[in-house]
Design an enzyme around this catalytic site. Structure first.
Site, PDB file in Angstrom:
ATOM      1  N   GLU A 174       0.822  -1.213   0.000  1.00 14.51           N
ATOM      2  CA  GLU A 174       0.000   0.000   0.000  1.00 14.51           C
ATOM      3  C   GLU A 174       0.855   1.262   0.000  1.00 14.51           C
ATOM      4  O   GLU A 174       0.376   2.357   0.286  1.00 14.51           O
ATOM      5  CB  GLU A 174      -0.953  -0.021   1.203  1.00 14.51           C
ATOM      6  CG  GLU A 174      -1.917  -1.189   1.191  1.00 14.51           C
ATOM      7  CD  GLU A 174      -3.113  -1.024   0.231  1.00 14.51           C
ATOM      8  OE1 GLU A 174      -3.658   0.080   0.166  1.00 14.51           O
ATOM      9  OE2 GLU A 174      -3.470  -2.007  -0.450  1.00 14.51           O
ATOM     10  N   HIS A 250      -4.980   1.652   6.912  1.00 15.05           N
ATOM     11  CA  HIS A 250      -3.568   1.978   6.658  1.00 15.05           C
ATOM     12  C   HIS A 250      -2.985   2.494   7.968  1.00 15.05           C
ATOM     13  O   HIS A 250      -3.678   3.216   8.719  1.00 15.05           O
ATOM     14  CB  HIS A 250      -3.417   3.095   5.615  1.00 15.05           C
ATOM     15  CG  HIS A 250      -3.777   2.695   4.217  1.00 15.05           C
ATOM     16  ND1 HIS A 250      -4.562   3.461   3.394  1.00 15.05           N
ATOM     17  CD2 HIS A 250      -3.438   1.599   3.493  1.00 15.05           C
ATOM     18  CE1 HIS A 250      -4.693   2.870   2.222  1.00 15.05           C
ATOM     19  NE2 HIS A 250      -4.032   1.733   2.254  1.00 15.05           N
ATOM     20  N   CYS A 369      -3.062  11.184   3.614  1.00 17.94           N
ATOM     21  CA  CYS A 369      -3.339  10.290   2.473  1.00 17.94           C
ATOM     22  C   CYS A 369      -3.107  10.997   1.160  1.00 17.94           C
ATOM     23  O   CYS A 369      -2.794  10.372   0.152  1.00 17.94           O
ATOM     24  CB  CYS A 369      -4.798   9.846   2.463  1.00 17.94           C
ATOM     25  SG  CYS A 369      -5.315   9.032   3.949  1.00 17.94           S
TER      26      CYS A 369
HETATM   27  O1  SUG Z   1      -7.837   2.983  -0.218  1.00 16.31           O
HETATM   28  N1  SUG Z   1     -10.625   5.140  -0.214  1.00 16.31           N
HETATM   29  C1  SUG Z   1      -9.190   4.946  -0.089  1.00 16.31           C
HETATM   30  C2  SUG Z   1      -8.633   5.877   0.966  1.00 16.31           C
HETATM   31  C3  SUG Z   1      -7.133   5.876   0.985  1.00 16.31           C
HETATM   32  C4  SUG Z   1      -6.572   6.636   2.135  1.00 16.31           C
HETATM   33  N2  SUG Z   1      -5.134   6.620   2.091  1.00 16.31           N
HETATM   34  C5  SUG Z   1      -4.329   6.553   3.154  1.00 16.31           C
HETATM   35  N3  SUG Z   1      -4.749   6.234   4.356  1.00 16.31           N
HETATM   36  N4  SUG Z   1      -3.068   6.741   2.949  1.00 16.31           N
HETATM   37  C6  SUG Z   1      -8.858   3.484   0.266  1.00 16.31           C
HETATM   38  O2  SUG Z   1      -9.627   2.866   1.012  1.00 16.31           O
HETATM   39  C7  SUG Z   1     -12.812   4.819  -1.266  1.00 16.31           C
HETATM   40  C8  SUG Z   1     -13.392   4.803  -2.659  1.00 16.31           C
HETATM   41  C9  SUG Z   1     -14.888   4.679  -2.666  1.00 16.31           C
HETATM   42  O3  SUG Z   1     -15.448   4.011  -1.800  1.00 16.31           O
HETATM   43  O4  SUG Z   1     -15.553   5.254  -3.595  1.00 16.31           O
HETATM   44  C10 SUG Z   1     -11.297   4.619  -1.262  1.00 16.31           C
HETATM   45  O5  SUG Z   1     -10.746   4.014  -2.142  1.00 16.31           O
END
Ligand code: SUG
Length: 447
Positions: A174, A250, A369
């Site tokens: 990730e 994460h 993020c």
């Molecule tokens: O991978 N949300 C992302 C959020 C990522 C956050 N990044 C960090 N913590 N570094 C994920 O879960 C949601 C998309 C949706 O539901 O439409 C999404 O992909």
């Protein structure tokens, strides 16, 4: 001039929407099917870049990806014109189609793991795009992410680009969301901390029971090898399984580090005391500084709903360290108290800045993020594509670009409008020229 850390923020793409695609990410699940506002989302992101840039943080931009992902839909058996593919996919496989429309590349902390030249044996800056295999919609990102990173950091004498790890859950990766670098000055050799959710090939470890662990230890070890990191300055630690089960998909949802400071929640790590010993040993003679928030003070649930730790730590020189947090922190009483304590001067953090990132937050993406950190020496900085560097001029151009091309409302049903694809392609084509990146998108190469 010495080495600096550049924040590469992801620009929100024109199809930003809430499709509930990320099991284990509570905001994504809770906001499924709500209408999204891509224009507001992109402007909130640009405003964050402006604030950071005004604080003196070197800031740059990474472009969004092309969505819907037509090439993927073709690989999945849809054929004919673009409009026919979109209509058929929406009708026959709506959830697959929604995944192919996600603007998730905006969360560039997941774009790659980056190791500065001071840490690698060959003296180059190393990049491994994350394979993001745990979520289908995110697994579509690495190909274009590689093209973008190679366009921004083009010189092979200075920058080393590795392919993403094998696309299997055993090597689930990730990117920087599960990786923190601690150091003295940015240009000094640092300690790279890899946080994994589980081991893939060893049944003996405790794993989360409710939600998936996205990052494996095997993936983290492979990246440390590829980047030529010194074992003495590399630390691996397991994320607390209870944290993952509470919605910490994460590690950057419960911990953030900058220079020699680690700000973290007491339930972030499985073996906290060993981690602290390992970090102290690896970082010596630089002392490790910590700001630990006790679960009694802020519960895991409050940490997840506020994203207190998904913040950015910014070194303001003589003014000390600032913490950049999302506005949601102000809605949780225990977190508000914690912010007051952080501002009190009794700890290493001196100042707190609150940002409105609501559009991204509703999909589980806070300040941390949205950015990928790249430490660069002056020579490396001069070798980076100059057009992605954020300054007031680029800010104005991008604001104008967003206002001309982005819709202010997108629902799942709007995603199958073929006009949205054309609008997005027109926008991205213009953007790649604004940023001077050449043909980074598949549609630009198809001719
Ligand atoms: O991978 N949300 C992302 C959020 C990522 C956050 N990044 C960090 N913590 N570094 C994920 O879960 C949601 C998309 C949706 O539901 O439409 C999404 O992909």
């Amino acid at each position: 001039m010495s080495a600096v850390e550049v924040n590469f923020d992801g620009l929100v793409g024109p199809t930003h929407n809430y499709a509930g695609l990320s099991y284990g990410n509570q905001a994504s699940q809770q906001n499924r099917a709500n209408p999204a506002n891509p224009r507001a989302a992109a402007l909130q992101g640009l405003e964050k870049m402006r604030v950071l840039s005004d604080l003196g943080v070197p800031q740059a931009v990474l472009p969004p990806q092309e969505r819907p992902a037509l090439a993927t839909l073709r690989r999945l058996g849809f054929s004919g014109s673009d409009a026919r593919i979109i209509a058929a996919a929406y009708q026959q496989a709506p959830r697959v189609f929604a995944a192919c429309c996600s603007a998730s590349a905006m969360w560039t902390a997941n774009a790659a793991t980056v190791s500065p030249s001071a840490d690698s044996t060959d003296g180059r800056v190393h990049f491994t795009p994350a394979n993001l295999v745990n979520k289908f919609h995110r697994s579509l990102e690495p190909e274009t992410t590689s093209a973008i990173l190679e366009a921004v950091f083009a010189d092979p004498e200075i920058f080393a680009h590795h392919p993403p790890l094998p696309a299997n859950n055993a090597f689930g990766d990730e990117g920087a969301a599960n990786h923190t670098r601690l150091c003295g000055a940015y240009g000094d050799p640092g300690v790279e901390l890899f946080v994994y959710g589980k081991r893939a090939f060893d049944d003996g470890t405790v794993s989360p029971r409710r939600y998936p662990a996205r990052q494996t230890r095997e993936a983290s070890e492979a990246i440390a090898r590829l980047h030529g990191l010194s074992p003495d300055r590399t630390v691996f630690v397991q994320q607390h399984p209870d944290a993952i089960d509470a919605g910490v998909f994460h590690n950057d949802v419960v911990a953030v580090g900058n220079t020699n400071l680690l700000f973290y929640h007491g339930q972030a790590f499985h073996d906290e005391s060993r981690l602290l010993q390992d970090l102290e040993r690896a970082l010596a003679p630089t002392p490790l500084e910590t700001v630990r928030i006790d679960p009694e003070q802020v519960s895991l649930d409050d940490a997840v709903s506020s994203y207190l730790f998904n913040s950015q730590l910014v070194d303001l020189g003589t003014e000390g360290t600032a913490l950049i947090v999302p506005g949601e922190c102000e809605a949780v009483p225990a977190v508000l108290d914690c912010l007051d304590w952080l501002r009190s001067g009794e700890n290493a953090i001196r100042r707190v800045e609150v940002l409105d990132l609501r559009e991204s937050m509703q999909n589980g993406g806070g300040p941390a993020c949205l950015r990928l950190r790249v430490v660069l020496s002056p020579h490396e900085l001069s070798a980076m594509a100059p057009g992605v560097r954020f300054d007031p001029g680029l800010h104005d151009r991008l604001k104008d670009w967003v206002q001309r091309h982005y819709r202010d409302r997108v629902t799942e049903a709007d995603l199958c409008d073929p006009a949205l694809l054309m609008e997005s392609r027109t926008a991205l084509d213009e953007l790649s020229r604004i940023l001077g990146l050449g043909a980074i998108y598949p549609f630009q190469r198809e001719g």
